[in-house]
Write an enzyme that holds these catalytic residues in place. Structure first.
Site, PDB file in Angstrom:
ATOM      1  N   HIS A  36       0.854  -1.187   0.000  1.00 13.76           N
ATOM      2  CA  HIS A  36       0.000   0.000   0.000  1.00 13.76           C
ATOM      3  C   HIS A  36       0.887   1.233   0.000  1.00 13.76           C
ATOM      4  O   HIS A  36       1.964   1.236   0.592  1.00 13.76           O
ATOM      5  CB  HIS A  36      -0.891   0.013   1.254  1.00 13.76           C
ATOM      6  CG  HIS A  36      -2.058   0.929   1.125  1.00 13.76           C
ATOM      7  ND1 HIS A  36      -1.970   2.275   1.389  1.00 13.76           N
ATOM      8  CD2 HIS A  36      -3.334   0.703   0.730  1.00 13.76           C
ATOM      9  CE1 HIS A  36      -3.149   2.839   1.175  1.00 13.76           C
ATOM     10  NE2 HIS A  36      -3.993   1.900   0.774  1.00 13.76           N
ATOM     11  N   ASP A  81      -8.075  -4.994  -0.475  1.00 17.01           N
ATOM     12  CA  ASP A  81      -8.504  -5.828  -1.605  1.00 17.01           C
ATOM     13  C   ASP A  81      -8.163  -7.303  -1.443  1.00 17.01           C
ATOM     14  O   ASP A  81      -8.630  -8.129  -2.233  1.00 17.01           O
ATOM     15  CB  ASP A  81      -7.857  -5.302  -2.895  1.00 17.01           C
ATOM     16  CG  ASP A  81      -8.376  -3.915  -3.230  1.00 17.01           C
ATOM     17  OD1 ASP A  81      -7.554  -3.002  -3.426  1.00 17.01           O
ATOM     18  OD2 ASP A  81      -9.604  -3.741  -3.237  1.00 17.01           O
TER      19      ASP A  81
HETATM   20  C1  SDX Z   1      -5.969   0.325  -3.094  1.00 18.13           C
HETATM   21  O1  SDX Z   1      -4.132   4.723  -1.896  1.00 18.13           O
HETATM   22  C2  SDX Z   1      -5.130   4.117  -1.392  1.00 18.13           C
HETATM   23  O2  SDX Z   1      -5.625   4.448  -0.312  1.00 18.13           O
HETATM   24  C3  SDX Z   1      -5.699   2.990  -2.212  1.00 18.13           C
HETATM   25  C4  SDX Z   1      -6.769   2.130  -1.547  1.00 18.13           C
HETATM   26  C5  SDX Z   1      -8.044   2.912  -1.320  1.00 18.13           C
HETATM   27  O3  SDX Z   1      -8.791   2.552  -0.420  1.00 18.13           O
HETATM   28  O4  SDX Z   1      -8.333   3.845  -2.114  1.00 18.13           O
HETATM   29  O5  SDX Z   1      -6.295   1.661  -0.305  1.00 18.13           O
HETATM   30  C6  SDX Z   1      -7.143   0.935  -2.419  1.00 18.13           C
HETATM   31  O6  SDX Z   1      -5.653   0.705  -4.187  1.00 18.13           O
HETATM   32  C7  SDX Z   1      -5.175  -0.718  -2.352  1.00 18.13           C
HETATM   33  C8  SDX Z   1      -3.938  -1.229  -3.169  1.00 18.13           C
HETATM   34  C9  SDX Z   1      -4.423  -2.289  -4.138  1.00 18.13           C
HETATM   35  N1  SDX Z   1      -3.303  -2.655  -5.066  1.00 18.13           N
HETATM   36  C10 SDX Z   1      -2.720  -3.857  -4.979  1.00 18.13           C
HETATM   37  O7  SDX Z   1      -2.956  -4.704  -4.127  1.00 18.13           O
HETATM   38  C11 SDX Z   1      -1.708  -4.119  -6.088  1.00 18.13           C
HETATM   39  C12 SDX Z   1      -0.440  -4.734  -5.498  1.00 18.13           C
HETATM   40  N2  SDX Z   1       0.288  -3.717  -4.739  1.00 18.13           N
HETATM   41  C13 SDX Z   1       1.149  -2.851  -5.415  1.00 18.13           C
HETATM   42  O8  SDX Z   1       1.310  -2.868  -6.730  1.00 18.13           O
HETATM   43  C14 SDX Z   1       1.749  -1.722  -4.594  1.00 18.13           C
HETATM   44  O9  SDX Z   1       1.980  -2.178  -3.340  1.00 18.13           O
HETATM   45  C15 SDX Z   1       0.933  -0.452  -4.565  1.00 18.13           C
HETATM   46  C16 SDX Z   1       0.622   0.025  -5.953  1.00 18.13           C
HETATM   47  C17 SDX Z   1      -0.332  -0.660  -3.820  1.00 18.13           C
HETATM   48  C18 SDX Z   1       1.777   0.617  -3.858  1.00 18.13           C
HETATM   49  O10 SDX Z   1       2.861   0.861  -4.666  1.00 18.13           O
HETATM   50  P1  SDX Z   1       3.965   1.971  -4.257  1.00 18.13           P
HETATM   51  O11 SDX Z   1       3.597   2.673  -2.999  1.00 18.13           O
HETATM   52  O12 SDX Z   1       4.228   2.808  -5.454  1.00 18.13           O
HETATM   53  O13 SDX Z   1       5.192   1.086  -3.860  1.00 18.13           O
HETATM   54  P2  SDX Z   1       6.217   0.519  -4.911  1.00 18.13           P
HETATM   55  O14 SDX Z   1       5.489  -0.016  -6.109  1.00 18.13           O
HETATM   56  O15 SDX Z   1       7.267   1.558  -5.106  1.00 18.13           O
HETATM   57  O16 SDX Z   1       6.821  -0.749  -4.114  1.00 18.13           O
HETATM   58  C19 SDX Z   1       7.847  -0.560  -3.156  1.00 18.13           C
HETATM   59  C20 SDX Z   1       8.621  -1.893  -3.182  1.00 18.13           C
HETATM   60  C21 SDX Z   1       9.103  -2.262  -4.589  1.00 18.13           C
HETATM   61  O17 SDX Z   1      10.236  -3.103  -4.409  1.00 18.13           O
HETATM   62  P3  SDX Z   1      11.758  -2.432  -4.516  1.00 18.13           P
HETATM   63  O18 SDX Z   1      11.794  -1.653  -5.823  1.00 18.13           O
HETATM   64  O19 SDX Z   1      11.868  -1.553  -3.288  1.00 18.13           O
HETATM   65  O20 SDX Z   1      12.680  -3.616  -4.497  1.00 18.13           O
HETATM   66  O21 SDX Z   1       7.745  -2.961  -2.788  1.00 18.13           O
HETATM   67  C22 SDX Z   1       7.589  -3.861  -3.874  1.00 18.13           C
HETATM   68  C23 SDX Z   1       7.988  -3.127  -5.134  1.00 18.13           C
HETATM   69  O22 SDX Z   1       8.458  -4.034  -6.128  1.00 18.13           O
HETATM   70  N3  SDX Z   1       6.156  -4.229  -3.927  1.00 18.13           N
HETATM   71  C24 SDX Z   1       5.701  -5.460  -4.188  1.00 18.13           C
HETATM   72  C25 SDX Z   1       4.312  -5.352  -4.068  1.00 18.13           C
HETATM   73  N4  SDX Z   1       3.961  -4.096  -3.768  1.00 18.13           N
HETATM   74  C26 SDX Z   1       5.118  -3.396  -3.681  1.00 18.13           C
HETATM   75  N5  SDX Z   1       6.341  -6.609  -4.505  1.00 18.13           N
HETATM   76  C27 SDX Z   1       5.547  -7.689  -4.704  1.00 18.13           C
HETATM   77  N6  SDX Z   1       4.170  -7.677  -4.606  1.00 18.13           N
HETATM   78  C28 SDX Z   1       3.541  -6.529  -4.291  1.00 18.13           C
HETATM   79  N7  SDX Z   1       2.197  -6.511  -4.197  1.00 18.13           N
END
Ligand code: SDX
Length: 428
Positions: free
Chosen positions: A307, A364
């Site tokens: 998140h 989710d």
């Molecule tokens: C919602 O913002 C809100 O409030 C949203 C929400 C709402 O109520 O409106 O809460 C609803 O959108 C919840 C999120 C739903 N999305 C997912 O479940 C999709 C999977 N999660 C991600 O793709 C990710 O975690 C995000 C998009 C939710 C957040 O992404 P960020 O904050 O931009 O973080 P990032 O992508 O920069 O990740 C940081 C690190 C990275 O690794 P490094 O580059 O540091 O090595 O964490 C890793 C990412 O690769 N990472 C994951 C991951 N999520 C982040 N690795 C594997 N699986 C994941 N799900």
């Protein structure tokens, strides 16, 4: 806390006001930075940038706290109803009994949509994604409510559009579902409350009486409450910036629906179930998929995990996870993917990759399992997220308008080609 920050650039220094919110959040106000220094800030994805001051929702990502207008989400999920929470978010206070009755009465008497709206439904391919239909249909409501296009609407006129939108969205969502089955639509029935009416229109049949199971009604209220608002997330920020151009409410909400559709945002609840089904079809080896999620060369992500703000448990995920067990037991539903989800969570929360990055289950991760147990098809899950988020979007849009915020227009740092002259095509 200091009342200002000092920015030193070369031999110049600039004082920037520091502000603190009612829950101790701190910010440096840079609204005059460019005028003072010629500099703008750069923050791709707005990870460190506040877009507004808001009194609607507070969340603390480190502590896993979420409150609507100061009320903890745990209390609202346990004790309130979705329509009461909608009133709270939009008008700022819990309603009196009379206020709630009037709100529900007004909404129930605006649930019909213009019969000509059916021509839009009929125009969609039968298997087109419900989110694409919903975004189009909500935008189309502006065509049937031309008074909503006027600028400078009175508070009463805005309130009427708010009532109409909340009322008609539940009808439109249920009709999208019915159309996907090739079934005749069911019209709203004013004797029912909002959630019961929605379930009646969704799962009812024209050929027989249908009264929703109270367990299902209660579960839907809880799920809709948990999704009702979440401060300045991607889709809410979209609603606010579209509304800041003085676009009408329907157009602003339609844009928010499109933003929510993305699998990184609200579309994750569909992606989670598809991921769990993939793991199940592959033999249920959760360790294999955890390894894939950690592998930078593998595009696979653990959907429903991580998140932008929560670096602790998403409090909504905790509530939904508990509700999963209760509701599946009450409905007598066995769902193998729930066991896979629990195993995934258990393994991930012990794995250093997820622990170091503070990746926890979000709203989710479990919601799709309940939606499926309630009888909804996977492609409807994000539409249900939108139905829940509608009061939050409306409240945020209304707050932005009432605060007379300027049109949103971020700056940039240009990194493209510098000046050059046009060349004739035969000289390239
Ligand atoms: C919602 O913002 C809100 O409030 C949203 C929400 C709402 O109520 O409106 O809460 C609803 O959108 C919840 C999120 C739903 N999305 C997912 O479940 C999709 C999977 N999660 C991600 O793709 C990710 O975690 C995000 C998009 C939710 C957040 O992404 P960020 O904050 O931009 O973080 P990032 O992508 O920069 O990740 C940081 C690190 C990275 O690794 P490094 O580059 O540091 O090595 O964490 C890793 C990412 O690769 N990472 C994951 C991951 N999520 C982040 N690795 C594997 N699986 C994941 N799900």
């Amino acid at each position: 806390m200091s009342d200002k920050a000092q920015l030193h650039i070369g031999d110049q220094s600039f004082d920037l006001p520091a502000i603190e919110g009612t829950e101790g959040e701190k910010a440096i106000d840079i609204s005059k930075l460019r005028d003072q220094s010629g500099y703008v800030t750069l923050d791709v994805g707005y990870k460190n940038t506040g877009a507004t001051k808001s009194a609607i929702t507070f969340l603390d990502g480190e502590k896993g706290i979420l409150k609507y207008r100061g009320y903890p989400i745990e209390q609202l999920a346990e004790k309130s109803s979705f329509i009461e929470v909608a009133y709270l978010l939009i008008y700022g206070e819990l309603p009196s009994e009379q206020q709630l009755h009037n709100f529900e009465y007004e909404i129930s008497h605006h649930t019909l949509v213009h019969e000509d709206m059916k021509k839009f439904f009929d125009g969609f391919p039968s298997k087109s994604h419900p989110m694409g239909q919903l975004s189009s249909l909500i935008g189309a409501l502006a065509a049937f409510n031309p008074e909503s296009l006027k600028s400078g609407l009175t508070a009463d006129a805005v309130n009427l559009e708010i009532i109409k939108l909340i009322a008609k969205m539940s009808t439109i969502v249920s009709w999208i579902y019915k159309k996907s089955l090739g079934h005749p639509v069911i019209y709203p029935w004013n004797k029912y409350d909002y959630v019961t009416n929605f379930l009646h229109m969704t799962f009812g049949q024209r050929t027989e009486d249908y009264t929703p199971d109270p367990v299902v009604v209660s579960a839907m209220n809880t799920l809709l409450i948990l999704h009702a608002d979440h401060e300045q997330n991607c889709s809410t920020s979209t609603v606010r910036i579209v509304g800041s151009s003085d676009a009408n409410l329907y157009a602003s909400i339609s844009a928010g629906i499109s933003a929510l559709w993305g699998p990184l945002h609200g579309g994750a609840n569909q992606a989670v179930i598809e991921m769990l089904e993939q793991i199940k079809a592959d033999g249920g080896d959760t360790d294999k998929f955890i390894a894939k999620a950690k592998d930078k060369n593998d595009p696979f992500r653990l959907m429903g995990f991580g998140h932008r703000v929560y670096k602790n448990f998403d409090p909504r995920a905790k509530i939904i996870k508990k509700a999963c067990d209760d509701i599946l037991a009450k409905l007598g539903v066995q769902d193998e993917v729930l066991d896979i989800a629990k195993r995934l969570e258990e393994v991930a929360l012990q794995d250093s990759y997820f622990v170091e990055r503070k990746l926890y289950p979000n709203v989710d991760f479990y919601s799709g399992i309940i939606y499926r147990a309630l009888g909804f098809p996977t492609e409807m899950f994000t539409v249900l997220f939108a139905l829940g988020r509608l009061p939050g979007w409306i409240a945020q849009w209304k707050e932005m308008k009432e605060n007379k915020e300027p049109i949103g227009r971020p700056r940039q740092i240009y990194v493209g080609a510098t000046n050059r002259d046009y060349t004739e095509i035969n000289n390239r």
